[in-house]
Scaffold this active site. Structure first.
Site, PDB file in Angstrom:
ATOM      1  CB  SER A   1      14.931 -86.667  29.989  1.00  6.96           C
ATOM      2  OG  SER A   1      14.005 -86.623  31.050  1.00  6.96           O
TER       3      SER A   1
ATOM      4  CE  LYS B   1      15.099 -85.716  34.230  1.00  8.26           C
ATOM      5  NZ  LYS B   1      14.191 -86.872  34.150  1.00  8.26           N
TER       6      LYS B   1
ATOM      7  CB  SER C   1      11.002 -87.257  32.512  1.00 12.97           C
ATOM      8  OG  SER C   1      11.972 -88.185  32.934  1.00 12.97           O
TER       9      SER C   1
END
Length: 419
Positions: free
Chosen positions: A116, A59, A56
């Protein structure tokens, strides 16, 4: 532009060839780096150029390009973006968006930096790139522009894709670029939580609550990546950026980051490289909530860290691991008990449609599979998991590899998965 795209594609291919020809690429690699945010001076590095997977942390680039779009007027914070069925189909962690609805840009940003949210990442990607695949190409081009030489993006969220690779050094570059290029938006990363759908969405970066001066940036977890963290902290007029990749647990990763930052700030590390012991407890489930962030390891005061759960998940889920044998209760061999999951949807019809699309992408591998749309409760909501079952492990993994390359979400489901 064509020449640039060709160069990026060629470099991406070279990176993937070097990254994926060894089985070592399938295991989480421990790597770390600490740099001075202003000067770029490297204060610590360990295997900072080793190829690993961003999870993640991906992102961060999705947000970087979103902030670019806000600055040049292609987006506004109040703009309502459409939610597609592809966005809805993302695996957790996510906000639970429904196809046909809309999501404000600022809400999407907050969903990425705290929860997230994988579905919100796709909403932003489709708004800026038309499709998530084209947006991933934009992400890789921007990475090259910033000097991230060993990074390739394949999606906007960081959900598992073995072709999505990076290094600790590259993400230290992105962290510094975020601070330098988008100081107006960087404070979003300091948000401890925000409320969506009447529910608080806490920030996964728990180290912010205990490390003096830390105000961001992003956590990440998949089985292949291990526990990742890019972080920035400021003390006495000095700002540092740290990146830790491939942690064995959220706790050990946070402890490692704390110790490295203490050392770089010139503070004694109390005689232990991994920093102070921070408490954690194992949740009553056999695996993390999702491959997409590290919301699986809450912190409780007064007890030593429990790391066995994360280690067991990695061992059982590694592509080279043998399948876990089913209970000896007449269940049969595990060879025909594997399956794949291609998404979780708000309606049964959407799940059936996803299965039909998957069958067209890998007809030979999935010719003997049985479709199964499984209804599950998620709090007050009902989800429909789209699965194809009756496969052996090798076929399930090959099918997922084929579907992933075609842009589909796919997770191999082992015989011991009771969910």
């Amino acid at each position: 532009m064509t020449r640039t795209l060709f160069a990026v594609a060629a470099l991406s291919g070279t990176l993937l060839a070097s990254a994926l020809t060894s089985t070592e690429a399938l295991a989480a690699k421990a790597a770390s780096i600490v740099v001075d945010a202003r000067t770029g001076e490297v204060l610590h590095e360990q295997d900072a150029d080793a190829i690993t997977h961003p999870a993640s942390l991906t992102k961060m680039m999705t947000l970087y390009l979103t902030f670019d779009a806000l600055d040049d007027g292609r987006l506004t914070l109040d703009q309502a973006l459409p939610v597609s069925s592809w966005a809805e189909s993302m695996s957790p962690t996510k906000l639970g968006l429904r196809a046909g609805s809309t999501l404000r840009v600022e809400t999407a940003i907050l969903g990425l930096v705290t929860k997230s949210a994988n579905d919100a990442a796709v909403v932003l990607a489709e708004a800026l790139g038309g499709t998530e695949t084209r947006f991933a190409e934009m992400m890789t081009r921007k990475a090259r522009e910033l000097g991230m030489r060993r990074t390739v993006f394949r999606n906007a969220s960081g959900l598992p894709n073995m072709e999505q690779v990076t290094t600790a050094r590259d993400f230290s570059i992105l962290s510094r670029a975020m601070l330098d290029d988008h100081p107006k938006y960087y404070p979003y990363f300091s948000r401890r939580s925000f409320v969506y759908g009447g529910r608080p969405q806490p920030n996964h970066n728990r180290l912010m609550s205990r490390y003096e001066g830390m105000d961001g940036i992003k956590t990440g977890y998949t089985i292949a990546s291990g526990f990742n963290l890019a972080a920035s902290a400021a003390r006495d007029g000095r700002r540092l950026v740290g990146v830790v990749m491939g942690g064995k647990s959220a706790v050990s990763r946070d402890n490692r980051m704390e110790a490295l930052l203490d050392q770089a700030f010139g503070k004694p590390n109390r005689g232990r490289e991994d920093g102070p012991q921070i408490a954690s407890v194992e949740r009553p489930r056999s695996q993390p909530e999702a491959e997409g962030d590290d919301d699986d390891e809450p912190v409780v005061k007064g007890k030593l860290p429990v790391r066995k759960a994360a280690a067991a998940v990695q061992k059982a889920s590694a592509p080279s691991a043998a399948p876990v044998a089913p209970a000896a209760s007449g269940a049969g061999k595990s060879g025909d008990k594997w399956g794949i999951q291609v998404g979780a949807f708000s309606t049964r019809a959407a799940g059936q449609k996803a299965l039909a699309q998957a069958s067209k992408q890998a007809p030979f591998l999935l010719r003997g599979a049985r479709n199964a749309v499984v209804e599950v409760k998620n709090g007050k909501d009902t989800l429909y998991r789209a699965r194809m079952v009756g496969l052996d492990e090798k076929t399930a993994r090959q099918a997922c590899a084929t579907l992933t390359k075609s842009g589909h979400r796919c997770v191999a489901v082992s015989p011991n998965d009771k969910s």
